[in-house]
Scaffold this motif. Sequence first.
Motif, PDB file in Angstrom:
ATOM      1  N   GLN A  12       0.982  -1.324   0.078  1.00 26.59           N
ATOM      2  CA  GLN A  12      -0.026   0.058   0.146  1.00 26.59           C
ATOM      3  C   GLN A  12       0.858   1.202  -0.052  1.00 26.59           C
ATOM      4  O   GLN A  12       2.111   1.201   0.372  1.00 26.59           O
ATOM      5  CB  GLN A  12      -0.913  -0.036   1.199  1.00 26.59           C
ATOM      6  CG  GLN A  12      -1.939  -1.120   1.141  1.00 26.59           C
ATOM      7  CD  GLN A  12      -2.845  -0.799   2.406  1.00 26.59           C
ATOM      8  OE1 GLN A  12      -2.723  -0.216   3.517  1.00 26.59           O
ATOM      9  NE2 GLN A  12      -4.060  -1.530   2.346  1.00 26.59           N
ATOM     10  N   PRO A  13       0.373   2.445  -0.630  1.00 30.75           N
ATOM     11  CA  PRO A  13       1.036   3.567  -0.530  1.00 30.75           C
ATOM     12  C   PRO A  13       1.508   3.704   1.144  1.00 30.75           C
ATOM     13  O   PRO A  13       0.763   3.493   1.979  1.00 30.75           O
ATOM     14  CB  PRO A  13       0.174   4.725  -1.040  1.00 30.75           C
ATOM     15  CG  PRO A  13      -0.721   3.761  -1.973  1.00 30.75           C
ATOM     16  CD  PRO A  13      -0.876   2.488  -1.203  1.00 30.75           C
ATOM     17  N   LYS A  86       5.433   5.108  -3.070  1.00 26.86           N
ATOM     18  CA  LYS A  86       4.263   5.957  -3.714  1.00 26.86           C
ATOM     19  C   LYS A  86       3.739   5.179  -4.926  1.00 26.86           C
ATOM     20  O   LYS A  86       4.561   4.291  -5.557  1.00 26.86           O
ATOM     21  CB  LYS A  86       4.893   7.188  -4.279  1.00 26.86           C
ATOM     22  CG  LYS A  86       5.373   8.045  -3.043  1.00 26.86           C
ATOM     23  CD  LYS A  86       5.936   9.362  -3.609  1.00 26.86           C
ATOM     24  CE  LYS A  86       6.536   9.979  -2.436  1.00 26.86           C
ATOM     25  NZ  LYS A  86       7.437  11.575  -3.076  1.00 26.86           N
ATOM     26  N   PRO A  87       2.488   5.113  -5.346  1.00 24.84           N
ATOM     27  CA  PRO A  87       2.197   4.714  -6.837  1.00 24.84           C
ATOM     28  C   PRO A  87       3.123   4.931  -7.713  1.00 24.84           C
ATOM     29  O   PRO A  87       3.228   3.958  -8.609  1.00 24.84           O
ATOM     30  CB  PRO A  87       0.773   5.393  -6.898  1.00 24.84           C
ATOM     31  CG  PRO A  87       0.366   5.586  -5.437  1.00 24.84           C
ATOM     32  CD  PRO A  87       1.479   6.084  -5.020  1.00 24.84           C
ATOM     33  N   VAL A 122       2.622  -0.588  -6.095  1.00 25.03           N
ATOM     34  CA  VAL A 122       2.134   0.182  -4.988  1.00 25.03           C
ATOM     35  C   VAL A 122       0.767   0.767  -5.160  1.00 25.03           C
ATOM     36  O   VAL A 122       0.637   1.423  -6.243  1.00 25.03           O
ATOM     37  CB  VAL A 122       3.189   1.536  -4.454  1.00 25.03           C
ATOM     38  CG1 VAL A 122       2.789   2.319  -3.327  1.00 25.03           C
ATOM     39  CG2 VAL A 122       4.614   1.007  -4.673  1.00 25.03           C
ATOM     40  N   SER A 123      -0.085  -0.051  -4.469  1.00 23.21           N
ATOM     41  CA  SER A 123      -1.567   0.595  -5.017  1.00 23.21           C
ATOM     42  C   SER A 123      -2.428   0.194  -3.534  1.00 23.21           C
ATOM     43  O   SER A 123      -2.041  -0.714  -2.884  1.00 23.21           O
ATOM     44  CB  SER A 123      -1.751  -0.257  -6.024  1.00 23.21           C
ATOM     45  OG  SER A 123      -3.455  -0.269  -6.238  1.00 23.21           O
ATOM     46  N   SER A 124      -3.526   0.876  -3.333  1.00 27.87           N
ATOM     47  CA  SER A 124      -4.391   0.844  -2.266  1.00 27.87           C
ATOM     48  C   SER A 124      -5.526  -0.239  -2.862  1.00 27.87           C
ATOM     49  O   SER A 124      -6.371  -0.514  -2.021  1.00 27.87           O
ATOM     50  CB  SER A 124      -4.899   1.984  -1.791  1.00 27.87           C
ATOM     51  OG  SER A 124      -5.634   2.640  -2.609  1.00 27.87           O
TER      52      SER A 124
END
Length: 124
Positions: A12-13, A86-87, A122-124
């Motif tokens: 996750q970020p 970060k994404p 990197v992702s929610s």
Amino acid sequence: VQLVESGGGLVQPGGSLILSCAASGFTFSSYAMSWVRQAPGKGLEWVSAINSGGGSTSYVDSVKGRFTISRDNAKNMLFLQMNSLKPEDTAVYYCAAGRDHGFGYASINLYDYWGQGTQVTVSS
């Protein structure tokens, strides 16, 4: 010559990951090492480098203060500690080895040996 990356994954970020690169088949302690990444649909981007002895490191501006490169010459290992992800850090990350001439570490052309890459998302 083999460079084998590991440690990638989905995070996750704001999260952290540690990438590792196991080297074999060459005199690891004589080579500068780098991490290079390739985001989807984009070209190769140099991320960070460390000289053969480990006493000098450099980073692309976008990761300064968040990523830390290190190496263990006794174990032929390279690492990348990635914090505050970060994404836009999403990419395939490659480790690369090149003879240490004392300069030019940020130039992708320096590097003769490359690993197969490890995906960082990197992702929610």
